[in-house]
Design a protein around this motif. Structure first.
Motif, PDB file in Angstrom:
ATOM      1  N   VAL A   1     -38.608 -34.932  38.434  1.00  0.00           N
ATOM      2  CA  VAL A   1     -37.307 -34.279  38.301  1.00  0.00           C
ATOM      3  C   VAL A   1     -36.271 -35.267  38.817  1.00  0.00           C
ATOM      4  O   VAL A   1     -36.300 -35.643  39.994  1.00  0.00           O
ATOM      5  CB  VAL A   1     -37.245 -32.968  39.112  1.00  0.00           C
ATOM      6  N   THR A   2     -35.358 -35.703  37.958  1.00  0.00           N
ATOM      7  CA  THR A   2     -34.401 -36.729  38.358  1.00  0.00           C
ATOM      8  C   THR A   2     -33.423 -36.186  39.390  1.00  0.00           C
ATOM      9  O   THR A   2     -33.162 -34.972  39.467  1.00  0.00           O
ATOM     10  CB  THR A   2     -33.611 -37.238  37.143  1.00  0.00           C
ATOM     11  N   THR A   3     -32.842 -37.117  40.149  1.00  0.00           N
ATOM     12  CA  THR A   3     -31.857 -36.732  41.153  1.00  0.00           C
ATOM     13  C   THR A   3     -30.655 -36.076  40.498  1.00  0.00           C
ATOM     14  O   THR A   3     -30.113 -35.090  41.006  1.00  0.00           O
ATOM     15  CB  THR A   3     -31.423 -37.958  41.965  1.00  0.00           C
ATOM     16  N   ASP A   4     -30.219 -36.621  39.339  1.00  0.00           N
ATOM     17  CA  ASP A   4     -29.073 -36.033  38.638  1.00  0.00           C
ATOM     18  C   ASP A   4     -29.351 -34.577  38.249  1.00  0.00           C
ATOM     19  O   ASP A   4     -28.457 -33.723  38.339  1.00  0.00           O
ATOM     20  CB  ASP A   4     -28.735 -36.849  37.384  1.00  0.00           C
ATOM     21  N   ARG A   5     -30.558 -34.298  37.794  1.00  0.00           N
ATOM     22  CA  ARG A   5     -30.873 -32.926  37.401  1.00  0.00           C
ATOM     23  C   ARG A   5     -30.917 -32.017  38.627  1.00  0.00           C
ATOM     24  O   ARG A   5     -30.479 -30.863  38.564  1.00  0.00           O
ATOM     25  CB  ARG A   5     -32.205 -32.866  36.657  1.00  0.00           C
ATOM     26  N   LEU A   6     -31.477 -32.501  39.732  1.00  0.00           N
ATOM     27  CA  LEU A   6     -31.496 -31.707  40.958  1.00  0.00           C
ATOM     28  C   LEU A   6     -30.078 -31.369  41.409  1.00  0.00           C
ATOM     29  O   LEU A   6     -29.791 -30.228  41.802  1.00  0.00           O
ATOM     30  CB  LEU A   6     -32.231 -32.462  42.063  1.00  0.00           C
ATOM     31  N   ILE A   7     -29.180 -32.345  41.320  1.00  0.00           N
ATOM     32  CA  ILE A   7     -27.786 -32.115  41.711  1.00  0.00           C
ATOM     33  C   ILE A   7     -27.151 -31.073  40.806  1.00  0.00           C
ATOM     34  O   ILE A   7     -26.471 -30.149  41.255  1.00  0.00           O
ATOM     35  CB  ILE A   7     -26.993 -33.438  41.661  1.00  0.00           C
ATOM     36  N   ASP A   8     -27.396 -31.203  39.505  1.00  0.00           N
ATOM     37  CA  ASP A   8     -26.823 -30.262  38.541  1.00  0.00           C
ATOM     38  C   ASP A   8     -27.315 -28.836  38.798  1.00  0.00           C
ATOM     39  O   ASP A   8     -26.542 -27.875  38.758  1.00  0.00           O
ATOM     40  CB  ASP A   8     -27.183 -30.704  37.120  1.00  0.00           C
ATOM     41  N   LEU A   9     -28.616 -28.713  39.089  1.00  0.00           N
ATOM     42  CA  LEU A   9     -29.174 -27.381  39.312  1.00  0.00           C
ATOM     43  C   LEU A   9     -28.709 -26.776  40.643  1.00  0.00           C
ATOM     44  O   LEU A   9     -28.372 -25.597  40.715  1.00  0.00           O
ATOM     45  CB  LEU A   9     -30.704 -27.448  39.278  1.00  0.00           C
ATOM     46  N   LEU A  10     -28.693 -27.590  41.690  1.00  0.00           N
ATOM     47  CA  LEU A  10     -28.356 -27.066  43.017  1.00  0.00           C
ATOM     48  C   LEU A  10     -26.882 -26.699  43.142  1.00  0.00           C
ATOM     49  O   LEU A  10     -26.532 -25.744  43.852  1.00  0.00           O
ATOM     50  CB  LEU A  10     -28.737 -28.079  44.096  1.00  0.00           C
ATOM     51  N   TRP A  11     -25.995 -27.447  42.447  1.00  0.00           N
ATOM     52  CA  TRP A  11     -24.557 -27.175  42.584  1.00  0.00           C
ATOM     53  C   TRP A  11     -23.924 -26.659  41.289  1.00  0.00           C
ATOM     54  O   TRP A  11     -22.735 -26.381  41.258  1.00  0.00           O
ATOM     55  CB  TRP A  11     -23.836 -28.436  43.058  1.00  0.00           C
ATOM     56  N   ASP A  12     -24.704 -26.532  40.241  1.00  0.00           N
ATOM     57  CA  ASP A  12     -24.256 -25.942  38.967  1.00  0.00           C
ATOM     58  C   ASP A  12     -22.943 -26.548  38.472  1.00  0.00           C
ATOM     59  O   ASP A  12     -21.983 -25.843  38.125  1.00  0.00           O
ATOM     60  CB  ASP A  12     -24.094 -24.430  39.117  1.00  0.00           C
TER      61      ASP A  12
ATOM     62  N   ALA B   1     -20.816 -30.180  42.022  1.00  0.00           N
ATOM     63  CA  ALA B   1     -21.373 -30.955  43.132  1.00  0.00           C
ATOM     64  C   ALA B   1     -20.291 -31.764  43.837  1.00  0.00           C
ATOM     65  O   ALA B   1     -19.411 -32.342  43.195  1.00  0.00           O
ATOM     66  CB  ALA B   1     -22.464 -31.887  42.614  1.00  0.00           C
ATOM     67  N   PRO B   2     -20.347 -31.834  45.169  1.00  0.00           N
ATOM     68  CA  PRO B   2     -19.426 -32.702  45.915  1.00  0.00           C
ATOM     69  C   PRO B   2     -19.825 -34.168  45.750  1.00  0.00           C
ATOM     70  O   PRO B   2     -20.912 -34.488  45.276  1.00  0.00           O
ATOM     71  CB  PRO B   2     -19.620 -32.228  47.356  1.00  0.00           C
ATOM     72  N   ALA B   3     -18.953 -35.054  46.181  1.00  0.00           N
ATOM     73  CA  ALA B   3     -19.234 -36.488  46.053  1.00  0.00           C
ATOM     74  C   ALA B   3     -20.450 -36.889  46.872  1.00  0.00           C
ATOM     75  O   ALA B   3     -21.137 -37.869  46.556  1.00  0.00           O
ATOM     76  CB  ALA B   3     -18.007 -37.292  46.505  1.00  0.00           C
ATOM     77  N   SER B   4     -20.743 -36.145  47.916  1.00  0.00           N
ATOM     78  CA  SER B   4     -21.856 -36.490  48.803  1.00  0.00           C
ATOM     79  C   SER B   4     -23.184 -35.902  48.341  1.00  0.00           C
ATOM     80  O   SER B   4     -24.184 -35.968  49.068  1.00  0.00           O
ATOM     81  CB  SER B   4     -21.555 -35.978  50.217  1.00  0.00           C
ATOM     82  N   ALA B   5     -23.230 -35.296  47.136  1.00  0.00           N
ATOM     83  CA  ALA B   5     -24.415 -34.564  46.694  1.00  0.00           C
ATOM     84  C   ALA B   5     -25.670 -35.419  46.662  1.00  0.00           C
ATOM     85  O   ALA B   5     -26.746 -34.991  47.085  1.00  0.00           O
ATOM     86  CB  ALA B   5     -24.172 -33.949  45.315  1.00  0.00           C
ATOM     87  N   ARG B   6     -25.544 -36.668  46.163  1.00  0.00           N
ATOM     88  CA  ARG B   6     -26.730 -37.530  46.072  1.00  0.00           C
ATOM     89  C   ARG B   6     -27.307 -37.806  47.452  1.00  0.00           C
ATOM     90  O   ARG B   6     -28.526 -37.731  47.663  1.00  0.00           O
ATOM     91  CB  ARG B   6     -26.379 -38.828  45.353  1.00  0.00           C
TER      92      ARG B   6
END
Length: 446
Positions: free
Chosen positions: A41-52, A55-60
């Motif tokens: 599961v890519t980091t980008d997809r995790l960010i998209d799912l967690l913050w819909d 996402a804030p700039a610090s999400a990664r």
């Protein structure tokens, strides 16, 4: 470890809950990885799912922090979160995830030919659901994005279980089980049709027709469509009081004992009758070949053949309800013994089959007691201490008596490809069992 995602998120290790103090988003991230165990599961997809999408700039960096905390928390329990390319993966290994177990059970149920077996597997699958997916860590939108296919599969399992129950004549169960699903999902016409059929068979024709009218109103108003042809045909048949809707066809060559369908007695000996709880021995497995659909059937059959007293049968049925896993294991052992006994009786030179049968017969002999019956005659009986294996041991005792009887050499197998039932040919002139051929009808026919 064991992970429960079908409801509130829970993680267990050796029966003890863990990760109790972790952050909600950390548990949500771990659940996403577990839902896709074995895949990256890519980091980008995790960010998209967690913050819909918000996402804030610090999400990664936050995701990396979550992963570090989860690794530290899970390391003592042998679960590893692996970094792969620009993402993360959980290897399933020996860890148990209820979503994966649910999918496996539903697929196994779909492949089962016996309706009772399908119901048992669907019951086990549906029992895993303790509420909406990730009820405490995911909102409705995220739940739909990551678990929409699971919810669809749950509804399909409800449909298939209901149809199998209807085939077994269990319409009362369907009325109760589908009351809420039919109300919540009027667009699932198989659910509606199953409940309509169950209501009709229960003498509630008015309620069945009212359910159709409500479903039609919803479909027309919300989706702009009429009910499908299957539901319309069912409605028309109810209006005409089609007698075929009353109940599933009664099986042929069967007798109803309590709540169970059992095969007719055809062979002249209990050990042979036990073999005859399966049909089609000589050919490929066919729908309807298995009569021992559940432990309750085995227990009732043992009482019907006078291998167990009625009071013991009642006790066995209660034990089976309280200990379903043990009952299932006892049933599998009985089925395995049945196959070995059949081989032993049809292939006298098979030493391995004889040894296997003899081992169970010896166990039965050690556990048996000699009692006086109501007719004044003495007989060997298994005491209730034999537990759920009582029917198996009783059959083994009967089988040993037959193997020690010269009539054992008069056993013949019905040559019908769909039969193979055993019988004693004392006249020396019979070629078929007393039915002439194995019936096409059966309580488990499709």
């Amino acid at each position: 470890m064991e992970f429960h995602l079908l409801g509130p998120f829970e993680a267990h290790h050796e029966g003890r809950r863990v990760l109790v103090g972790s952050r909600r988003q950390e548990r949500c991230l771990l659940a996403i990885l577990l839902l896709e165990a074995g895949a990256v599961v890519t980091t980008d997809r995790l960010i998209d799912l967690l913050w819909d999408g918000g996402a804030p700039a610090s999400a990664r960096g936050t995701v990396h922090t979550y992963i570090g905390r989860l690794r530290a928390a899970l390391a003592p329990y042998g679960l590893r979160l692996e970094t792969r390319h620009d993402g993360y993966a959980v290897e399933p290994d020996t860890h148990v995830v209820d979503t994966r177990e649910f999918v496996h059970l539903v697929r196994e149920a779909a492949a089962a030919r016996d309706p009772a077996q399908r119901v048992r597997l669907h019951d086990r699958a549906l029992a895993l659901w303790r509420g909406p997916l990730l009820a405490d860590v995911a909102g409705p939108r995220l739940r739909e994005r990551i678990g929409g296919s699971l919810d669809d599969l749950r509804l399909s399992a409800l449909e298939q279980r209901a149809e199998a129950q209807l085939a077994m004549g269990l319409h009362e169960n369907v009325v109760a089980d589908l009351a809420l699903p039919a109300q919540q999902h009027p667009d699932r016409e198989r659910i509606v049709a199953a409940r309509m059929t169950a209501l009709y068979r229960g003498g509630r024709q008015g309620d069945a027709l009212a359910l159709y009218r409500g479903t039609r109103r919803f479909l027309v108003a919300e989706l702009g469509v009429e009910p499908g042809s299957g539901l319309r045909t069912l409605h028309d048949r109810m209006l005409r009081a089609d007698p075929r809707l009353d109940r599933p066809p009664a099986p042929v060559y069967a007798v109803r004992v309590g709540e169970e369908w059992l095969p007719w007695n055809t062979s002249g000996h209990p050990a042979l009758e036990f073999c005859n709880t399966y049909a089609g021995w000589g050919g490929p497995e066919l729908p309807g070949s298995e009569w021992l659909r559940g432990y309750s059937t085995l227990a009732v059959w043992a009482g019907h053949l006078d291998l167990a007293e009625d009071r013991f049968v009642s006790r066995l049925l209660e034990q089976a309800r309280r200990h379903p896993a043990e009952a299932a294991a006892a049933l599998e052992e009985a089925r395995d013994f049945r196959g070995r006994l059949y081989t032993c009786l049809t292939a006298p030179d098979d030493g391995r089959a004889f040894t296997a049968v003899a081992a169970v017969a010896e166990e039965a002999a050690k556990a048996s007691v000699f009692v006086r019956g109501e007719d004044g005659l003495g007989r060997w009986r298994l005491p209730p201490g034999a537990g759920l294996r009582l029917p198996l041991r009783a059959v083994a005792h009967s089988a040993a008596e037959l193997l020690a009887d010269p009539r054992r050499f008069l056993i013949r197998a019905c040559p019908g490809e769909q039969c193979g039932w055993l019988f004693l040919d004392e006249s020396g002139r019979r070629r078929w069992c007393s039915l002439g051929t194995y019936g096409k009808g059966h309580p488990t026919q499709e």
